[in-house]
Write an enzyme that holds these catalytic residues in place. Structure first.
Site, mmCIF file in Angstrom:
data_model
loop_
_atom_site.group_PDB
_atom_site.id
_atom_site.type_symbol
_atom_site.label_atom_id
_atom_site.label_comp_id
_atom_site.label_asym_id
_atom_site.label_seq_id
_atom_site.Cartn_x
_atom_site.Cartn_y
_atom_site.Cartn_z
ATOM 1 N N THR A 1 7.037 4.657 35.450
ATOM 2 C CA THR A 1 5.801 5.421 35.255
ATOM 3 C C THR A 1 5.634 6.524 36.293
ATOM 4 O O THR A 1 5.131 7.611 35.982
ATOM 5 C CB THR A 1 4.595 4.483 35.298
ATOM 6 O OG1 THR A 1 4.661 3.683 36.497
ATOM 7 C CG2 THR A 1 4.579 3.560 34.088
ATOM 8 N N ALA B 1 -12.812 7.791 -34.416
ATOM 9 C CA ALA B 1 -11.959 6.838 -33.710
ATOM 10 C C ALA B 1 -10.519 6.925 -34.197
ATOM 11 O O ALA B 1 -10.247 7.162 -35.372
ATOM 12 C CB ALA B 1 -12.495 5.430 -33.909
ATOM 13 N N HIS C 1 -14.864 2.613 -20.621
ATOM 14 C CA HIS C 1 -13.816 1.609 -20.760
ATOM 15 C C HIS C 1 -12.436 2.237 -20.941
ATOM 16 O O HIS C 1 -12.272 3.170 -21.716
ATOM 17 C CB HIS C 1 -14.041 0.711 -21.997
ATOM 18 C CG HIS C 1 -15.453 0.385 -22.296
ATOM 19 N ND1 HIS C 1 -16.127 -0.634 -21.665
ATOM 20 C CD2 HIS C 1 -16.330 0.940 -23.169
ATOM 21 C CE1 HIS C 1 -17.364 -0.691 -22.141
ATOM 22 N NE2 HIS C 1 -17.510 0.253 -23.045
ATOM 23 N N ASP D 1 -0.591 3.524 25.187
ATOM 24 C CA ASP D 1 -0.722 2.201 24.565
ATOM 25 C C ASP D 1 -1.977 1.465 25.029
ATOM 26 O O ASP D 1 -2.087 0.251 24.871
ATOM 27 C CB ASP D 1 0.528 1.354 24.812
ATOM 28 C CG ASP D 1 0.806 1.111 26.285
ATOM 29 O OD1 ASP D 1 0.049 1.616 27.142
ATOM 30 O OD2 ASP D 1 1.804 0.417 26.597
ATOM 31 N N TYR E 1 0.232 16.332 -19.808
ATOM 32 C CA TYR E 1 1.545 16.676 -19.244
ATOM 33 C C TYR E 1 2.564 16.798 -20.362
ATOM 34 O O TYR E 1 2.747 15.869 -21.158
ATOM 35 C CB TYR E 1 1.949 15.597 -18.242
ATOM 36 C CG TYR E 1 3.237 15.866 -17.499
ATOM 37 C CD1 TYR E 1 3.471 17.079 -16.861
ATOM 38 C CD2 TYR E 1 4.219 14.880 -17.413
ATOM 39 C CE1 TYR E 1 4.645 17.310 -16.166
ATOM 40 C CE2 TYR E 1 5.397 15.099 -16.716
ATOM 41 C CZ TYR E 1 5.608 16.316 -16.096
ATOM 42 O OH TYR E 1 6.778 16.545 -15.399
ATOM 43 N N GLY F 1 -0.370 -5.511 36.780
ATOM 44 C CA GLY F 1 -0.333 -5.327 38.225
ATOM 45 C C GLY F 1 -1.617 -5.806 38.875
ATOM 46 O O GLY F 1 -2.714 -5.512 38.392
ATOM 47 N N ASN G 1 1.625 -4.284 23.767
ATOM 48 C CA ASN G 1 3.064 -4.441 23.949
ATOM 49 C C ASN G 1 3.729 -5.166 22.790
ATOM 50 O O ASN G 1 4.950 -5.162 22.684
ATOM 51 C CB ASN G 1 3.347 -5.193 25.249
ATOM 52 C CG ASN G 1 2.954 -4.381 26.469
ATOM 53 O OD1 ASN G 1 3.429 -3.266 26.662
ATOM 54 N ND2 ASN G 1 2.066 -4.927 27.287
#
Length: 461
Positions: free
Chosen positions: A79, A426, A366, A102, A390, A142, A230
């Site tokens: 570091t 329909a 629906h 982190d 499409y 530490g 970690n």
């Protein structure tokens, strides 16, 4: 004040057991590094320097828009060595705040207080300010060593600590603030004579003591602020802490959550008054819920705006949508990007929309697919209706004007326009424009074959 922020992001993250650099793993929908950078930005620094090493190019390419100065650490030698790489880019009279990528949940208020601590005691700004914490389980971190007067004179890393030191509960978070000139004096003096064979940043404490530089500390109010990640267990633990805090903030502002432990926010959520959110809902990106909205269980909303009085029923998925007031959606509805609903619209179960714009009062209740379509006011879309948009190469638009009634199981072959107040019978397949105010259908005569018999299965020999 010239404030320069250094974010350490060069670690390999071996305990994550992943091909993805640790700082790119997500917490609450964002990479760990992004969380820390966004916190740093709130301090209005002159520059943010990110030290990268392991997987560095992957980090940079994954986060190309971060407003940072990238600094490469070719060899991961510790570091202290990482911070040293940024120092040529920082003026001597700047304050330097060192953060870890982190440690994602550190709060901006805590960092502001730490910066103030680094200035408070000495007019020549030569104080070294450390962020510390008291932890019940300090394993792996530490330890702060103090003398009889309570002054910090050393930090001992876990792998270099004896049993007496390991019993100390006060830990160093890895976050510090001091004058750049101090770091430029101390960092070249670091030694790698330790269990890891690395140049620890924590060794600057001993050098500060030797140089009679005052050392002050600030104790974090919340232990989660200094928790690092970690491994994946720690990532999950901080995820739940982040989510619980987000849930509490929403409830403090008037939203009701059925169960705060079954709520996930992966971005920003803004709620009006009297919003109700049921269990297992996921909010991603920017989501806005108007007054009185209700979200049913198991829903996913991504970059969505809901007006007042809307209800989203169970198991619905909404993405990139803008919904006006008093609309009902679902259950089991899917609204894709580009969907816009005016007020009092209804999207029912098993309806999928994409680039669909609904005017007021229009309903598709629906089993329909509505893509690349403009629908006028008070349109009724029957069950099983499909806009065939499409042709294998290009997408085409369907226009359905005000007051249209579309019968069940209708296919609309785009591009096509259905005139105002038309009725579609329909089972029709509509290939040409439909005139307004008329009934249009594609008739297929019903036929009965008398005397026909179903085939009979024969038993095999």
């Amino acid at each position: 004040m010239n404030l320069q922020i250094i974010i350490l992001a060069a670690g390999q993250g071996k305990r994550m057991y992943s091909d993805t650099p640790k700082v790119l793993h997500h917490l609450a929908g964002k990479p760990l590094l992004t969380h820390v950078v966004e916190t740093a930005q709130q301090l209005n620094p002159n520059a943010i320097h990110v030290i990268y090493g392991h997987g560095g190019e992957q980090i940079k390419s994954s986060l190309p828009n971060l407003p940072v100065h990238w600094v490469h650490q070719a060899e991961q030698l510790g570091t202290g060595h990482a911070v040293l790489q940024a120092m040529p880019h920082i003026p001597d009279d700047a304050y330097v705040l060192v953060l870890s990528a982190d440690v994602p949940l550190i709060q901006v208020e805590t960092l502001q207080s730490l910066i103030e601590c680094s200035q408070r005691q000495n007019p020549d700004h030569s104080v070294l300010a450390l962020l510390v914490a008291e932890l019940e389980n300090p394993s792996g971190l530490g330890r702060i060593i103090r003398n009889n007067q309570g002054e910090i004179y050393s930090i001992v890393e876990e792998k270099d600590a004896n049993e007496q030191v390991k019993n100390i509960k006060e830990i160093y978070s890895g976050v510090c603030c001091t004058l750049a000139n101090n770091l430029k004096k101390w960092l070249p003096q670091l030694s790698n004579s330790n269990a890891q064979g690395e140049y620890y940043l924590t060794e600057i404490i001993s050098l500060a003591v030797q140089n009679k530089t005052p050392i002050t500390s600030l104790t974090a109010k919340n232990s989660f602020e200094v928790q690092g990640i970690n491994n994946r267990q720690q990532l999950q633990q901080l995820e739940r802490i982040w989510q619980q805090r987000a849930a509490n903030q929403l409830m403090e502002k008037g939203a009701t959550l059925a169960d705060a432990n079954r709520f996930d926010l992966r971005g920003e959520l803004y709620c009006g008054k009297d919003v109700y959110i049921d269990i297992n809902c996921i909010f991603t990106g920017k989501v806005v819920l108007g007054n009185g909205c209700k979200i049913g269980p198991n829903c996913s909303l991504t970059n969505v705006t809901l007006g007042d009085g809307c209800e989203v029923y169970a198991n619905s998925v909404l993405e990139g949508c803008h919904i006006a007031n008093d609309c009902h959606i679902g259950p089991f509805a899917r609204l894709r990007s580009g969907t816009q609903l005016a007020s009092h619209c209804k999207i029912g179960n098993f309806v999928e929309t994409k680039k669909a714009i609904f005017d007021e009062g229009t309903k598709a209740s629906h089993l329909s697919y509505l893509g690349d379509v403009l629908l006028g006011k008070n349109v009724n879309v029957g069950a099983g209706t499909i806009t065939c948009n499409y042709d294998g190469v290009n997408k085409h638009q369907t226009i359905i004007e005000d007051g249209v009634f579309i019968g069940s199981d209708t296919q609309l072959i785009a591009p096509v326009t259905v005139g105002a107040n038309a009725t579609i019978g329909a089972g029709s397949t509509i290939r040409r424009n439909v005139p307004p105010d008329e009934l249009t259908l594609t008739e297929s005569r019903q036929k009965t074959i008398y005397g026909w018999k179903r085939p009979v299965k024969r038993e095999r020999d």
